[in-house]
Scaffold this motif. Structure first.
Motif, mmCIF file in Angstrom:
data_model
loop_
_atom_site.group_PDB
_atom_site.id
_atom_site.type_symbol
_atom_site.label_atom_id
_atom_site.label_comp_id
_atom_site.label_asym_id
_atom_site.label_seq_id
_atom_site.Cartn_x
_atom_site.Cartn_y
_atom_site.Cartn_z
ATOM 1 N N LEU A 43 0.839 -1.197 0.000
ATOM 2 C CA LEU A 43 0.000 0.000 0.000
ATOM 3 C C LEU A 43 0.880 1.256 0.000
ATOM 4 O O LEU A 43 0.646 2.209 -0.737
ATOM 5 N N ARG A 44 1.925 1.227 0.814
ATOM 6 C CA ARG A 44 2.738 2.451 0.897
ATOM 7 C C ARG A 44 3.587 2.641 -0.367
ATOM 8 O O ARG A 44 3.933 3.752 -0.725
ATOM 9 N N GLY B 192 2.391 2.074 -3.220
ATOM 10 C CA GLY B 192 1.431 2.457 -4.256
ATOM 11 C C GLY B 192 1.139 1.331 -5.227
ATOM 12 O O GLY B 192 0.754 1.574 -6.372
ATOM 13 N N GLU C 80 -0.655 -1.165 -7.400
ATOM 14 C CA GLU C 80 -2.001 -1.018 -7.945
ATOM 15 C C GLU C 80 -2.992 -2.000 -7.306
ATOM 16 O O GLU C 80 -4.104 -1.649 -6.952
ATOM 17 N N GLU D 245 -4.066 -0.886 -3.889
ATOM 18 C CA GLU D 245 -4.995 0.255 -3.940
ATOM 19 C C GLU D 245 -6.389 -0.210 -4.335
ATOM 20 O O GLU D 245 -7.389 0.255 -3.808
ATOM 21 N N GLU D 246 -6.418 -1.175 -5.249
ATOM 22 C CA GLU D 246 -7.696 -1.749 -5.676
ATOM 23 C C GLU D 246 -8.390 -2.426 -4.484
ATOM 24 O O GLU D 246 -9.582 -2.285 -4.272
ATOM 25 N N ALA E 59 -8.115 -1.713 -1.468
ATOM 26 C CA ALA E 59 -8.508 -0.732 -0.446
ATOM 27 C C ALA E 59 -9.647 0.166 -0.896
ATOM 28 O O ALA E 59 -10.056 1.060 -0.165
ATOM 29 N N ARG E 60 -10.172 -0.106 -2.111
ATOM 30 C CA ARG E 60 -11.243 0.773 -2.609
ATOM 31 C C ARG E 60 -12.524 0.588 -1.810
ATOM 32 O O ARG E 60 -12.932 -0.530 -1.519
ATOM 33 N N ALA F 8 1.101 3.230 5.866
ATOM 34 C CA ALA F 8 -0.082 2.603 5.244
ATOM 35 C C ALA F 8 -1.356 3.074 5.945
ATOM 36 O O ALA F 8 -2.380 3.323 5.296
ATOM 37 N N ILE G 156 -2.479 6.305 4.672
ATOM 38 C CA ILE G 156 -3.144 6.162 3.361
ATOM 39 C C ILE G 156 -4.589 5.695 3.571
ATOM 40 O O ILE G 156 -5.517 6.193 2.929
ATOM 41 N N LEU H 131 -7.919 7.563 2.317
ATOM 42 C CA LEU H 131 -8.872 6.920 1.397
ATOM 43 C C LEU H 131 -10.315 7.046 1.885
ATOM 44 O O LEU H 131 -11.245 6.671 1.186
#
Ligand SMILES: Cc1cc2nc3c(=O)[nH]c(=O)nc-3n(C[C@H](O)[C@H](O)[C@H](O)COP(=O)(O)O)c2cc1C
Length: 357
Positions: free
Chosen positions: A58-59, A61, A63, A66-67, A69-70, A93, A96, A100
């Motif tokens: 996560l930190r 970045g 992909e 991030e997906e 964590a949506r 993290a 982030i 989010l």
């Protein structure tokens, strides 16, 4: 005694009201946005939690992380769960996670997987209270949203130390603790032992949520009664029966258990398949997820193994949807001819035509 007397119906994590006090468990490869949407749509869960997300990924970045964590803009309250062993990465993290839009940042101190434990993450932290404390402290300092921790009762039967770890987490600023009664060594077996959950509830002031093998109203009430917890978390029971939250909630309010008929099951399964297709943007990815969920979801349906086999053999989302529709069409016909009219696992009588024949 009245089965409902004294049962709590809600709890709060600082300003976040969890009502109903029934929580969807984080499950890797299951509780992505599509599954959480399904649960929200049916209703009854007061809080949803993402699958665990590697803090390192996560930190950086990544992909995929991030997906994972949506969250939906209207998915509240929701917790994003992270895992890892490095306090600095976990803190970054967590920041982030806060950015989010998560309501709660949840830390995983419970994962039994060899891969996660080998790097001192997940339940290995139960054996390393110093590192666990550093992580909670670093994360607490990095975010302003509520912080919670999910753990097992201990690493093995000789180290069932969740009351100590939970107390440490509270002193470091965690605002709720979830405990799965099994130890890491139990994996998913073991004999039910919720005494350490009860002990933790006695010992700390923040809310305690009980977890492990809750599948219906009776098992939820048993957890509340045996431990005094503020809420319960449901995992595998929700894959088998996504209506479990709605059903438990109704019964906690003294209402009848809402029945689920075959048409509703068909509708939810097909709807879920369509969501997977849209989410994964490829039949291959979608099929993998659909097959996993269907394995649980079809439990208790008459002749479910035939349906499962057909879904497992499906080469496309369309083929799987066709199999589901055919199964339910046949089931309706079979029911009309006098077969079981409830999808509650009643055993078909000798000589009955299988719905899938
Ligand atoms: C497929 C699967 C994936 C899981 N992934 C996670 C996870 O990402 N994070 C976590 O804290 N627990 C995870 N768990 C554990 C569950 O959250 C829960 O603690 C456990 O399944 C016991 O609850 P249950 O008996 O209601 O399923 C997972 C469990 C399953 C079955």
């Amino acid at each position: 005694m009245d089965a409902l007397a004294g049962l709590p119906l809600a709890y709060s994590v600082r300003n976040i009201r969890v009502e109903p006090n029934l929580v969807l468990a984080p499950m890797e490869g299951v509780t992505d946005l599509t599954f959480r949407r399904l649960i929200r749509k049916i209703g009854g869960a007061g809080l949803t939690v993402t699958e665990f997300i590697a803090s390192e990924g996560l930190r950086r970045g990544a992909e995929k992380m991030e997906e994972m964590a949506r969250i939906d803009p209207d998915e509240h309250p929701v917790a994003i769960q992270i895992y890892g062993r490095d306090p600095t990465s976990m803190a970054e993290a967590a920041k982030i996670v806060q950015d989010l839009g998560a309501d709660i940042c949840d830390l995983n101190f419970g994962c039994p997987s060899k891969k996660v434990c080998a790097h001192s993450g997940g339940s290995a932290l139960l054996k390393d209270p110093v590192l666990a404390q550093q992580i909670v402290r670093a994360v607490r300092a990095a975010i302003t949203i509520p912080l919670t921790v999910k753990m097992r009762s201990g690493f093995d039967s000789t180290q069932r130390n969740c009351p100590d770890i939970a107390w440490m987490c509270q002193e470091e600023g965690a605002e709720a603790i979830t405990i799965h009664w099994r130890t890491r060594a139990d994996l998913y077996s073991g004999t039910r032992a919720v005494d350490k959950i009860a002990e933790t509830k006695q010992r700390i002031k923040i809310p305690v949520i009980g977890n492990g093998d809750i599948v219906d109203f009776a098992s939820a009430v048993a957890m509340f009664r045996d431990t005094g917890v503020d809420g319960v978390m449901i995992g595998r029971g929700a894959i088998k029966n996504p209506w479990v939250f709605k059903q438990v909630r109704a019964q906690m309010l003294g209402l009848p258990c809402p029945a689920v008929d075959a048409e509703e099951k068909r509708h939810v399964l097909v709807d879920y398949y369509e969501s997977c297709r849209a989410w994964f943007r490829s039949d291959r990815g979608a099929l993998g997820r659909m097959k996993k969920i269907s394995n649980y979801f079809t439990h208790g349906l008459p002749y479910a193994s035939e349906l499962r086999t057909t879904i497992l053999r499906s080469q496309s989302v369309d083929a799987a949807i066709e199999a589901v529709n055919m199964y339910f069409d046949n089931l309706a016909e079979w029911t009309a001819r006098g077969g079981t009219n409830r999808l509650d696992g009643s055993v078909a009588e000798e000589g009955d035509a299988a719905p899938f024949a």
